[in-house]
Design a protein around this motif. Structure first.
Motif, PDB file in Angstrom:
ATOM      1  N   VAL A  52       0.853  -1.198   0.000  1.00 33.76           N
ATOM      2  CA  VAL A  52       0.000   0.000   0.000  1.00 33.76           C
ATOM      3  C   VAL A  52       0.885   1.243   0.000  1.00 33.76           C
ATOM      4  CG1 VAL A  52      -2.103  -0.875   1.110  1.00 33.76           C
ATOM      5  CG2 VAL A  52      -0.149  -0.163   2.512  1.00 33.76           C
ATOM      6  N   HIS A  53       0.280   2.314  -0.384  1.00 38.77           N
ATOM      7  CA  HIS A  53       1.001   3.584  -0.499  1.00 38.77           C
ATOM      8  C   HIS A  53       0.774   4.411   0.765  1.00 38.77           C
ATOM      9  CE1 HIS A  53       2.119   7.564  -2.162  1.00 38.77           C
ATOM     10  NE2 HIS A  53       2.822   6.878  -3.028  1.00 38.77           N
ATOM     11  N   GLN A  54       1.749   5.284   1.094  1.00 37.43           N
ATOM     12  CA  GLN A  54       1.615   6.128   2.279  1.00 37.43           C
ATOM     13  C   GLN A  54       0.493   7.145   2.127  1.00 37.43           C
ATOM     14  OE1 GLN A  54       4.405   5.953   0.361  1.00 37.43           O
ATOM     15  NE2 GLN A  54       6.000   4.980   1.580  1.00 37.43           N
ATOM     16  N   THR A  55       0.171   7.501   0.885  1.00 39.61           N
ATOM     17  CA  THR A  55      -0.866   8.506   0.559  1.00 39.61           C
ATOM     18  C   THR A  55      -1.035   9.622   1.578  1.00 39.61           C
ATOM     19  OG1 THR A  55      -2.477   6.898   1.379  1.00 39.61           O
ATOM     20  CG2 THR A  55      -2.345   7.196  -1.012  1.00 39.61           C
ATOM     21  N   PRO A  56       0.005  10.408   1.797  1.00 36.39           N
ATOM     22  CA  PRO A  56      -0.201  11.608   2.613  1.00 36.39           C
ATOM     23  C   PRO A  56      -1.139  12.567   1.874  1.00 36.39           C
ATOM     24  CG  PRO A  56       1.945  11.676   1.568  1.00 36.39           C
ATOM     25  CD  PRO A  56       1.375  10.317   1.274  1.00 36.39           C
ATOM     26  N   MET A  57      -1.794  13.434   2.621  1.00 33.49           N
ATOM     27  CA  MET A  57      -2.674  14.422   1.985  1.00 33.49           C
ATOM     28  C   MET A  57      -1.897  15.260   0.957  1.00 33.49           C
ATOM     29  SD  MET A  57      -5.662  15.125   4.372  1.00 33.49           S
ATOM     30  CE  MET A  57      -5.594  16.893   4.467  1.00 33.49           C
ATOM     31  N   ASP A  64       2.579  10.743  -7.659  1.00 33.95           N
ATOM     32  CA  ASP A  64       2.965  10.395  -6.301  1.00 33.95           C
ATOM     33  C   ASP A  64       2.622   8.937  -5.987  1.00 33.95           C
ATOM     34  OD1 ASP A  64       4.243  12.085  -4.275  1.00 33.95           O
ATOM     35  OD2 ASP A  64       2.677  11.278  -2.970  1.00 33.95           O
ATOM     36  N   LEU A  65       1.441   8.511  -6.412  1.00 26.87           N
ATOM     37  CA  LEU A  65       1.028   7.129  -6.139  1.00 26.87           C
ATOM     38  C   LEU A  65       1.874   6.146  -6.949  1.00 26.87           C
ATOM     39  CD1 LEU A  65      -2.858   7.536  -6.026  1.00 26.87           C
ATOM     40  CD2 LEU A  65      -1.466   6.516  -4.214  1.00 26.87           C
ATOM     41  N   ALA A  66       2.112   6.486  -8.225  1.00 30.31           N
ATOM     42  CA  ALA A  66       2.767   5.514  -9.106  1.00 30.31           C
ATOM     43  C   ALA A  66       4.276   5.467  -8.899  1.00 30.31           C
ATOM     44  CB  ALA A  66       2.450   5.860 -10.556  1.00 30.31           C
ATOM     45  N   ASN A  67       4.860   6.553  -8.367  1.00 35.69           N
ATOM     46  CA  ASN A  67       6.313   6.602  -8.267  1.00 35.69           C
ATOM     47  C   ASN A  67       6.794   6.792  -6.838  1.00 35.69           C
ATOM     48  OD1 ASN A  67       6.481   6.580 -11.188  1.00 35.69           O
ATOM     49  ND2 ASN A  67       5.768   8.698 -11.071  1.00 35.69           N
ATOM     50  N   GLY A  68       6.001   6.378  -5.892  1.00 39.81           N
ATOM     51  CA  GLY A  68       6.433   6.453  -4.501  1.00 39.81           C
ATOM     52  C   GLY A  68       7.275   5.244  -4.175  1.00 39.81           C
ATOM     53  N   ASN A  69       7.500   5.076  -2.894  1.00 42.51           N
ATOM     54  CA  ASN A  69       8.196   3.858  -2.473  1.00 42.51           C
ATOM     55  C   ASN A  69       7.314   3.189  -1.414  1.00 42.51           C
ATOM     56  OD1 ASN A  69       8.867   6.319  -1.247  1.00 42.51           O
ATOM     57  ND2 ASN A  69      10.481   5.382  -0.051  1.00 42.51           N
ATOM     58  N   PRO A  70       6.286   2.501  -1.862  1.00 47.78           N
ATOM     59  CA  PRO A  70       5.243   2.008  -0.946  1.00 47.78           C
ATOM     60  C   PRO A  70       5.704   0.798  -0.120  1.00 47.78           C
ATOM     61  CG  PRO A  70       4.778   1.281  -3.180  1.00 47.78           C
ATOM     62  CD  PRO A  70       5.999   2.155  -3.267  1.00 47.78           C
ATOM     63  N   ARG A  71       4.804   0.343   0.699  1.00 44.47           N
ATOM     64  CA  ARG A  71       5.093  -0.773   1.613  1.00 44.47           C
ATOM     65  C   ARG A  71       5.451  -2.049   0.842  1.00 44.47           C
ATOM     66  NH1 ARG A  71       0.507  -1.289   5.805  1.00 44.47           N
ATOM     67  NH2 ARG A  71       1.675   0.373   6.830  1.00 44.47           N
ATOM     68  N   HIS A  72       6.365  -2.814   1.421  1.00 42.67           N
ATOM     69  CA  HIS A  72       6.828  -4.032   0.753  1.00 42.67           C
ATOM     70  C   HIS A  72       5.758  -5.127   0.742  1.00 42.67           C
ATOM     71  CE1 HIS A  72      10.600  -2.133   2.070  1.00 42.67           C
ATOM     72  NE2 HIS A  72      11.125  -2.693   1.011  1.00 42.67           N
ATOM     73  N   PRO A  73       5.540  -5.744  -0.402  1.00 43.63           N
ATOM     74  CA  PRO A  73       4.809  -7.008  -0.400  1.00 43.63           C
ATOM     75  C   PRO A  73       5.705  -8.060   0.265  1.00 43.63           C
ATOM     76  CG  PRO A  73       5.003  -6.083  -2.633  1.00 43.63           C
ATOM     77  CD  PRO A  73       5.960  -5.360  -1.756  1.00 43.63           C
ATOM     78  N   MET A  74       5.118  -8.901   1.113  1.00 42.08           N
ATOM     79  CA  MET A  74       5.925  -9.909   1.811  1.00 42.08           C
ATOM     80  C   MET A  74       5.217 -11.261   1.786  1.00 42.08           C
ATOM     81  SD  MET A  74       7.359  -7.699   5.106  1.00 42.08           S
ATOM     82  CE  MET A  74       8.383  -9.022   5.765  1.00 42.08           C
ATOM     83  N   ARG A  75       5.997 -12.314   1.788  1.00 43.65           N
ATOM     84  CA  ARG A  75       5.481 -13.684   1.895  1.00 43.65           C
ATOM     85  C   ARG A  75       6.095 -14.316   3.140  1.00 43.65           C
ATOM     86  NH1 ARG A  75       4.946 -14.874  -3.696  1.00 43.65           N
ATOM     87  NH2 ARG A  75       4.387 -12.876  -4.658  1.00 43.65           N
TER      88      ARG A  75
END
Lengths: 776, 776
Positions: A196-201, A286-297
């Motif tokens: 998921v993305h941090q999506t700050p305001m 911002d959404l497409a080029n952020g550094n969002p949370r890691h997917p993890m297994r």
């Protein structure tokens, strides 16, 4: 709130108003994107639209020829490499792009429209390369290697790296084989957690200014001004003396504004143009080029005694770093520490593989690796409880850390609030009473989850000046990212120590020229570290004040106290001197009073025999937490609604309970969004839902009333015992909600998010393996 | 330059480049008037066009009704009083105006044109009152009293005030009657000196910002940010914690930017509008409404022995304060101290009357009261020499202060450079050889003048931070007003103490939030005071660095030295650690290094038995100076041209000789302008020449090559022995040029400026009394 045993305080512990509250609520706060500098240009970054490709050629001639375009930069004009842990990323891709969105060029022009037009005129000719998007597939021996020249990268020697594995972190404790050999039962399960993305305001934004010597000033929406300065220095070779970073008002960061991102390009453009340059992301960028949370297994396997004691745990974790490293090795290290949970597990074998793919790079998001790891570990705990037929609470209490226990890397714990947290959360949600649905179409369930968390260390410094009227100016390097840690917490600490009302304090923060160094708003560290530096600085100023008063009153400093703006001999109210009388003459008759404080908690320790490839082996001021949730699940659609939510959190000491509660509620709301609706949907490395219509943030209607219980188990380092409070609240919700859903529907959900489709399928078909399960 | 006996320095004493040089010479420096803030309004001040009148009514309804006008303020909306020494001035005139240009209202509107239009719509109905423009007339017992409610003003108790006399300062020493009774000769003469404007390149300018709490930030072209903050606090009752003053690049100040002027109105308008407001003077506004140099009248009478020894001096001085006090009482005090000159005069009776008129208020201009007083005293000295038949140099050397002498208020002097200064100046201009004209229509003459001068005290503070790469950030409250004292001098001092190259230092200055308190760029104080604070702060940082190195090298701190960026054991170059290795870990592995320095020289002393009504009785780090000039006077027109000019100045220690010379040359050029061409022409209190076509600044063609000789008689307080250097060069030129003109034409000119008309008249008619001479 647990009653503190601390002495009665005037300002700390109270619900003081933030010094920036009025600006924030009236819309007057000035963000980086609001700034206007004389002659300012508008910049845009041109990005790769391929996930993995060789660059055949870049033709920027048409863009350069466009009237009103002042600077066009590509790898030809601007070299440099950056990266938080590993310098693996070129400022501009030269030969090869490794993810969609990788910067290829940048433009500065007289207007934003012209800059966009010029960007469209830049023609890049690519030759596609085979791309990998699944980290398990990236581990295959014949997988194409995304970084094939790692020897040329700078990075810590501790990294253990091969193929697409960026880091392999291992945590070993006790005798894992013996633990499993002696187990009464073994429980094994797998989990997958999404991005998921941090999506700050406020999207990322920066204005770069440049002077006649090429010295750069960045007005940046950043959580870490000193970090941005250092990254610019490292990436571009600009001496630190030639860079100033001033944090603008930050409209939220959540980890997404720790790295220099736009900053580097704005600085380059400004230097090339010799004029100020503004770079502001659109929401889509911002959404497409952020550094969002890691997917993890996760694949977890626990050795158990019949009474519920956890004898050992084996874990294999794969963390998708995406195309570049950023802080992923560190974040993998945190995950390793979270796998045992806040439980006594004598035998451990944890392997975390941090793996490159051609996805966008994943990075820091509040509590990095926490929500995913705690979700996996705590759902696994629930599955153990069910398997052993032991109550969920009972299982946790039986294994919970206690005062003085040893952590998984041998760290000696102090007082541990975990059992109180569990008991209070369970009581608050009334876990002992089963949830009852009031409608035949809905299922109800209750759940809870526990975790421990660290308070990050790092330097903090503070200056405190007294004005002629006794009011106070504070210079602090920390960043106020919206939590109140600086504009309420630090202000209250200084007011407390100097015995002045809160409104007589003003604060300047996060300016590399004007404030002492600070390691940034990350890892729940601000109040703990910067607050302590502020306390030290205020005490230093107070000491100087008392020295003057002592001379004037002919008394010993030790006998003086500050009461209601008067420095007086303790217990002799009529032998005193008003505060302002001691400060009034500072301009002409006495030296200025300049308090100073610096602080550094235990620095990060490296212990390669315990954890390889990471740096986190000590949890400073560890805190313990429990969340409890009640959910309602639509039997026919799988739609899940959180109807009640309780956050029990150990804050050490709540300098301002309002803002601690704000963190608890805000974090829980973000965690609920992660658990239920938010998701970065990637298709061959390209984000399919880069806007807030498709990327579903929870609204107030999706968020229940979040109840809060603050525990105060004082740390011995933070101011008045405070511990970091920012990250823990976001870490537990997916686990607590998963626990409640499982309670409602009778089966665990082993993949996030808990969408209607997924929950409905589990209702219909029973427990699934995690999406894209992987072998041990 | 005298060879200094100081140890060999790396950076101080050298001609390092200013850190802001590139910005200044490329036009990139950003001045207050260049700033743009979001939503910024444009302000204008409405001023009285009467010198003395009762306000019958103010009608601002039409202005308020004009679309685009956001705020209109008069005394009805905004009360408050201000004034540097005496709070005698209302922010807006309510009942009465006392000078042309007194603020009556202020307007803020969306554009500057709208603001001007609205200002024109404000109708003020006046009833004229009798006005006085001549300070001698103002002393008459039946003169109308301009301030008739002084009891309501706040001001120091030492002021002795009656009628239009704002302050009466007396300096008494020895037995003046006996001195005159025993004199061989008595010489008496009178002088009049005129008013000139500071005319900095940049007129006054400020942008006021306001936040949601009403807290104000001023970006101001100011010499004294902490002073402006305090004046705003006092005038408007705003707590200091609610004001930030940030000095913008200052395009020259010369004393004209010490007081809060536009600042007060910009702050009021911004608070009223809730939006930023820009106020920038036009050149005409700036010239007509500044606080220019005081017109002064002198009557001097000296008791002399036949050998030239000055036995006593009686002096009556009238200083026209104009309509309001500002700093005039203080400036009168300086004049009193200058009347004996740098000479041993055992018996003194000096009376300075600071008198109100309905002229514009006069205020601080570089070396306040100095050019006028030294002109009078030194011309008087020349007249004595002529009267006694003693050589001008000989007379001065015979009476000059010597090492260890006592000043007129009992201050014990240290080493006195005066005799060397006189000798060097006389040699440089070859005073022993009479000037010879090379044209029958021109007369030539040579002259010289001496003076002593003080270095003003006041608080100074400084912070010094080390960056990870060993470079340095300096926070200093002092203001860089264009002299280089901060951006060269302070930078060099810090570089010297820390052993780093100059370009590794960056400085933030003059920001009441970001930098420690400082008493402002006035009284030649910056390098002396702030430089010393910077030295202390740098040494503090150095000490912290050495402590770390000592631990690492297992050596005693005392045995360490910093050589070429390496901290090493003295004399053992291979036992060292590079500077940057000690600073590199500051973000995560060690506390930040924060150096701190505060300094206050002897605070101003009040000694009522010696000087009544003033505060200056101690000259900190007194310095001694001699200027010499050669002039050519057109016999037929009286036009005077300075053909050669020499400045010999005691700098104590020249931290940067280039900028000391810059002060010497710039000051001398301003002094030449004062002596020959510049003049504020007032007609019934109204300036007749408020533009640079009519107000005649000297151009490069009017200015000779100015030769400089720096003496270095170290003070025991300034850094490396430095003394204040900014004001003395402007103080001596009128005297030196008067001396040369008298030498050329054979008669003294007793009134400034030395215009062709005036000089021609003296050539024709012989010595005149001073214009508007007055009885003792």
């Amino acid at each position: 709130m647990t009653v503190s045993e601390a002495p009665p305080f005037a300002t700390v512990g109270a619900r003081g108003r933030r010094l920036d509250a009025d600006d924030k609520v009236t819309g007057r706060a000035r963000y980086a994107g609001d700034l206007i500098l004389p002659g300012m240009l508008h910049g845009v970054i041109v990005r790769s639209d391929r996930p993995h490709a060789r660059i055949v050629s870049i033709d920027s001639s048409a863009a350069r020829a466009l009237p009103g375009v002042v600077a066009v930069l590509t790898a030809e004009e601007a070299q440099g490499r950056f990266g938080e842990i590993v310098k693996d990323q070129s400022v501009f891709a030269a030969d090869r792009v490794r993810h969609v969105g990788e910067p290829v060029a940048a433009v500065a022009a007289e207007t934003a429209a012209l800059a966009a037009e010029a960007a469209n005129l830049i023609e890049t000719d690519y030759e596609d390369l085979p791309a990998i998007f699944d980290p398990i597939a990236a581990l295959a021996p014949d997988a194409p290697v995304i970084h094939d020249d790692v020897a040329s990268y700078a990075g810590p020697a501790e990294l253990i790296r091969w193929g697409n594995v960026l880091a392999h972190i291992t945590l070993r404790r006790g005798d894992i084989e013996a633990a499993f050999a002696g187990a009464d039962r073994i429980v094994e399960s797998s989990y997958a957690a999404h991005s998921v993305h941090q999506t700050p305001m406020e999207p990322r934004a920066v204005v770069a200014d440049v002077d006649g010597r090429g010295r750069v000033t960045l007005h940046s929406s950043t959580q870490h001004p000193f970090g941005v300065r250092y990254q610019l220095h490292e990436a571009l070779g600009i001496p630190l003396a030639d860079i100033r970073v001033v944090a603008a008002t930050v409209g939220g960061g959540f980890g997404g504004k720790l790295e220099a991102s736009l900053d580097i390009y704005a600085a380059l453009l400004a230097r090339a143009a010799g004029r100020p340059v503004r770079l502001v992301n659109t929401r889509e960028e911002d959404l497409a080029n952020g550094n969002p949370r890691h997917p993890m297994r996760f694949r977890l396997r626990s050795a158990l005694a019949a009474d519920g004691a956890i004898l050992g745990r084996e874990a294999h974790i794969v963390l998708d770093a995406g195309a570049y490293a950023i802080g992923s090795p560190l974040i993998g290290g945190v995950a390793a520490m979270l796998i045992p949970g806040p439980y006594r597990i004598p035998n451990l074998a944890v392997d975390v593989k941090v793996v490159h793919t051609n996805n966008i790079p994943f990075g820091s998001y509040r509590g990095p690796s926490g929500p995913q790891s705690v979700y996996a570990v705590e759902t696994h705990m629930d599955e153990i409880a069910r398997e052993l037929g032991i109550d969920r609470v009972e299982l946790r209490l039986r294994n919970a850390f206690e005062d003085g226990d040893e952590g998984p890397t041998g760290q000696r714990l102090g007082r541990v609030s975990l059992k109180e947290a569990i008991t209070r959360a369970a009581e608050a949600i009334d876990l002992a009473t089963p949830a009852v649905s009031d409608h035949p179409n809905t299922l109800r369930g209750k759940g809870l989850a526990c975790a421990w968390w660290l308070t990050t260390t790092g330097s903090a410094g503070c200056g405190v000046q007294l004005n002629e009227d006794g009011s106070v100016v504070v210079q602090i390097g920390a960043a106020e990212i919206g939590t109140g840690a600086v504009m309420a917490g630090v202000a209250q600490i200084v007011a407390e120590e100097l015995g002045v009302p809160l409104e007589r304090v003003r604060i300047i923060w996060g300016d590399t020229d004007a404030t002492p160094m600070d390691a940034g708003a990350q890892g729940s560290r601000t109040l703990f570290n910067a607050g302590r530096a502020a306390q030290t600085a205020a005490r230093d100023a107070r000491q100087q004040l008392l020295e003057r008063a002592a001379a004037l009153l002919e008394a010993a400093e030790a006998d003086l106290e500050i009461v209601d703006g008067v420095v007086q001999v303790r217990g002799v109210p009529d032998r005193g001197v008003p505060y302002a009388e001691l400060t009034a003459g500072q301009m002409w008759m006495s030296e200025p009073i300049l308090g100073r404080g610096a602080f550094l908690a235990n620095p990060p320790a490296i212990a390669l025999d315990v954890i390889e490839g990471s740096v986190f082996t000590v949890f400073n001021a560890p805190s313990f937490h429990c969340h409890a949730a009640e959910v309602e699940v639509d039997r026919e659609t799988g739609q899940t609604r959180v109807v009640d939510y309780v956050v029990v959190q150990d804050a050490g000491f709540a300098v301002n309970p309002t803002f601690v509660e704000g963190q608890m509620q805000g974090g829980a709301a973000q965690g609920i969004g992660y658990a239920l609706t938010e998701e970065i949907v990637l298709d061959e490395g390209r984000m399919l839902n880069p806007n807030l219509a498709l990327y579903k943030l929870p609204t107030t209607l999706d968020t229940p009333n979040i109840r809060t219980v603050i525990l105060e188990y004082a740390s011995d380092q933070g101011p008045y015992g405070a511990k970091g409070v920012g990250e823990p609240p976001v870490v537990l919700p997916p686990a607590a909600i998963a626990s409640a859903i499982a309670d409602a529907i009778g089966s665990p959900v082993r993949t996030t998010p808990f969408t209607p489709e997924r929950v409905h399928r589990v209702i219909r078909e029973g427990p699934q393996a995690a999406t894209k399960d992987f072998p041990l």
